[in-house]
Design an enzyme around this catalytic site. Structure first.
Site, PDB file in Angstrom:
ATOM      1  N   HIS A 211       0.794  -1.232   0.000  1.00 35.67           N
ATOM      2  CA  HIS A 211       0.000   0.000   0.000  1.00 35.67           C
ATOM      3  C   HIS A 211       0.819   1.271   0.000  1.00 35.67           C
ATOM      4  O   HIS A 211       0.276   2.351  -0.145  1.00 35.67           O
ATOM      5  CB  HIS A 211      -0.948   0.025   1.207  1.00 35.67           C
ATOM      6  CG  HIS A 211      -0.244   0.341   2.489  1.00 35.67           C
ATOM      7  ND1 HIS A 211       0.500  -0.584   3.158  1.00 35.67           N
ATOM      8  CD2 HIS A 211      -0.141   1.484   3.196  1.00 35.67           C
ATOM      9  CE1 HIS A 211       1.024  -0.032   4.235  1.00 35.67           C
ATOM     10  NE2 HIS A 211       0.652   1.231   4.286  1.00 35.67           N
TER      11      HIS A 211
HETATM   12  C1  UD1 Z   1      -2.222   5.450   5.756  1.00 37.29           C
HETATM   13  C2  UD1 Z   1      -0.954   5.908   6.487  1.00 37.29           C
HETATM   14  C3  UD1 Z   1       0.084   4.796   6.449  1.00 37.29           C
HETATM   15  C4  UD1 Z   1      -0.483   3.493   6.957  1.00 37.29           C
HETATM   16  C5  UD1 Z   1      -1.724   3.165   6.157  1.00 37.29           C
HETATM   17  C6  UD1 Z   1      -2.372   1.875   6.589  1.00 37.29           C
HETATM   18  C7  UD1 Z   1      -0.373   8.281   6.360  1.00 37.29           C
HETATM   19  C8  UD1 Z   1       0.542   9.258   5.734  1.00 37.29           C
HETATM   20  N1  UD1 Z   1      -0.352   7.056   5.835  1.00 37.29           N
HETATM   21  O1  UD1 Z   1      -1.885   5.267   4.392  1.00 37.29           O
HETATM   22  O2  UD1 Z   1       1.178   5.182   7.279  1.00 37.29           O
HETATM   23  O3  UD1 Z   1       0.495   2.488   6.805  1.00 37.29           O
HETATM   24  O4  UD1 Z   1      -2.662   4.238   6.322  1.00 37.29           O
HETATM   25  O5  UD1 Z   1      -3.441   1.543   5.737  1.00 37.29           O
HETATM   26  O6  UD1 Z   1      -1.056   8.617   7.308  1.00 37.29           O
HETATM   27  N2  UD1 Z   1      -9.086   4.839   1.039  1.00 37.29           N
HETATM   28  C9  UD1 Z   1     -10.343   4.295   0.935  1.00 37.29           C
HETATM   29  N3  UD1 Z   1     -10.992   3.978   2.098  1.00 37.29           N
HETATM   30  C10 UD1 Z   1     -10.453   4.171   3.321  1.00 37.29           C
HETATM   31  C11 UD1 Z   1      -9.171   4.734   3.406  1.00 37.29           C
HETATM   32  C12 UD1 Z   1      -8.495   5.051   2.266  1.00 37.29           C
HETATM   33  O7  UD1 Z   1     -10.860   4.095  -0.143  1.00 37.29           O
HETATM   34  O8  UD1 Z   1     -11.097   3.848   4.330  1.00 37.29           O
HETATM   35  C13 UD1 Z   1      -8.336   5.159  -0.198  1.00 37.29           C
HETATM   36  C14 UD1 Z   1      -8.552   6.574  -0.693  1.00 37.29           C
HETATM   37  O9  UD1 Z   1      -8.503   6.537  -2.079  1.00 37.29           O
HETATM   38  C15 UD1 Z   1      -7.348   7.312  -0.149  1.00 37.29           C
HETATM   39  C16 UD1 Z   1      -6.282   6.230  -0.229  1.00 37.29           C
HETATM   40  O10 UD1 Z   1      -6.962   5.009   0.062  1.00 37.29           O
HETATM   41  O11 UD1 Z   1      -7.056   8.446  -0.890  1.00 37.29           O
HETATM   42  C17 UD1 Z   1      -5.146   6.417   0.728  1.00 37.29           C
HETATM   43  O12 UD1 Z   1      -5.623   6.599   2.064  1.00 37.29           O
HETATM   44  P1  UD1 Z   1      -4.743   7.484   3.106  1.00 37.29           P
HETATM   45  O13 UD1 Z   1      -5.417   7.507   4.420  1.00 37.29           O
HETATM   46  O14 UD1 Z   1      -4.389   8.798   2.480  1.00 37.29           O
HETATM   47  O15 UD1 Z   1      -3.381   6.742   3.215  1.00 37.29           O
HETATM   48  P2  UD1 Z   1      -3.002   5.199   3.268  1.00 37.29           P
HETATM   49  O16 UD1 Z   1      -2.333   4.870   1.997  1.00 37.29           O
HETATM   50  O17 UD1 Z   1      -4.141   4.345   3.704  1.00 37.29           O
END
Ligand code: UD1
Length: 367
Positions: A211
């Site tokens: 991820h």
């Molecule tokens: C975040 C953390 C990372 C952690 C990871 C675990 C930061 C900088 N990163 O990364 O350290 O290892 O979580 O998963 O805080 N999305 C969904 N549904 C959700 C959540 C996310 O669809 O419930 C999608 C969205 O398109 C979003 C993308 O995933 O833009 C990334 O989510 P984000 O919270 O920005 O970061 P992670 O990659 O999950």
């Protein structure tokens, strides 16, 4: 202990890896009289499979405050948490804010607490990858700099903090709370749960998770990793619960077809995923927490990154940091299959880290 006044602690969570860290800490503090614990969920993760399900499985209380920040750029997500969390602090007047891990919500809440002169405790302090291109490294450095209580999982973390000038009275080696949660739920991690998701045989499959933006946001890097995964999949089934970010990128780059032969699933709940990993032959991952969990389980782990902030999983555990090039991953895979994984467990990864945290926090609040 004689408690003279009621104290309020605000615990902050936001993203999937936070939930299993806060659950044992809240449980450990529950019996302390005169302590009011409130749970704040920033909502950085919001899908049921990434957040809500974990609250139920880990028996976390319903959050007292839901900030509902959702996704966004780093600046937007951080700013939204800060604006909303400031209001929460004004409303509840906490004596201590507890943050865990290294996600954007962790750093955002820390900045608010520090600026409002509220004491701050960081669970999982001191980890360093020394790679500032990693967003979590920025979050870790800032949070630690601002924290009054630095609660560390391993001795290397203490050293990192000392090198950065943290005074010894702020640093407390407590062990790994993630492992508290793992040990608590391990007896429920029944292989039968996995059979209902994927057709694999106990002990003879690999688990893959990916991820990190540095791995999944560049098509060339992701393609190289998937090439190696195809080699692994030609030798044993590979189960791949796909993170939402990765699912989006695979579609966008039209790389889904490269995964023929890999068993894709939606993100799993905590106990299903623990069942999957604890019965696996091998784990391939770019996650931080999974490096620790595989070490605690004694399952070989290949970390698909150039570095790790958790070196104790390499020196004392089952982890190999193999990078992201196809040939290096395949090489690591061959070595992991032919060499025996040591069964040592790092110091204080014993299921009682949260009890130690509870004592440090209680001493701090009523010192
Ligand atoms: C975040 C953390 C990372 C952690 C990871 C675990 C930061 C900088 N990163 O990364 O350290 O290892 O979580 O998963 O805080 N999305 C969904 N549904 C959700 C959540 C996310 O669809 O419930 C999608 C969205 O398109 C979003 C993308 O995933 O833009 C990334 O989510 P984000 O919270 O920005 O970061 P992670 O990659 O999950």
């Amino acid at each position: 202990m004689t408690v003279t006044s009621v104290k309020t602690v605000l615990h902050v969570v936001g993203a999937r890896p936070n939930f299993m860290k806060i659950a044992p800490v809240m449980r450990a503090l529950e019996p302390v009289s005169g302590l009011r614990q409130l749970l704040v969920n920033t909502g950085q993760h919001y899908d049921d499979s990434m957040a809500g399900g974990f609250f139920r499985e880990l028996e976390l209380p319903r959050p007292d405050e839901d900030l509902g920040v959702g996704s966004g750029s780093h600046a937007v997500q951080t700013a939204k948490v800060m604006v909303a969390f400031e209001e929460i602090c004004l409303r509840h007047h906490p004596d201590l804010v507890v943050v865990v891990g290294d996600v954007n919500s962790t750093m955002a809440a820390s900045l608010v607490a520090a600026k409002m002169v509220i004491a701050l405790a960081h669970v999982e302090a001191g980890l360093r990858s020394f790679d500032r291109t990693m967003p979590e490294e920025i979050n870790r450095v800032v949070t630690d700099r601002l924290s009054d209580l630095l609660l560390t999982p391993s001795r290397d973390a203490n050293e990192n903090l000392r090198r950065e000038g943290a005074s010894d009275d702020r640093i407390h080696l407590v062990g790994n709370v993630m492992i508290d949660t793992l040990l608590r739920h391990l007896s429920l991690a029944d292989f039968g749960r996995i059979r209902s998701h994927v057709p694999v045989v106990d002990g003879s499959y690999a688990v893959l998770t990916l991820h990190r933006p540095s791995n999944v946001d560049q098509p060339e890097t992701l393609r190289g990793i998937l090439e190696a995964v195809r080699v692994v999949a030609s030798q044993m089934p590979v189960v791949f619960p796909v993170h939402p970010r990765t699912r989006n990128r695979l579609r966008e780059f039209e790389l889904d077809r490269e995964l023929a032969g890999v068993l894709l699933t939606d993100p799993m709940g905590y106990i299903d995923f623990l069942s999957l990993t604890s019965h696996a032959r091998l784990i391939l991952t770019d996650s931080g927490g999974l490096q620790e969990e595989s070490t605690a389980l004694g399952i070989p782990c290949l970390t698909l990154r150039e570095n790790t902030e958790r070196p104790v999983t390499v020196t004392d555990g089952t982890n190999r940091v193999v990078g992201t090039r196809t040939a290096d991953i395949v090489n690591g895979f061959t070595q992991a299959l032919t060499s025996h994984a040591p069964k040592r467990t790092p110091e204080l990864w014993d299921g009682h880290a949260a009890d130690r945290i509870g004592r440090v926090i209680t001493d701090f609040l009523w010192r």
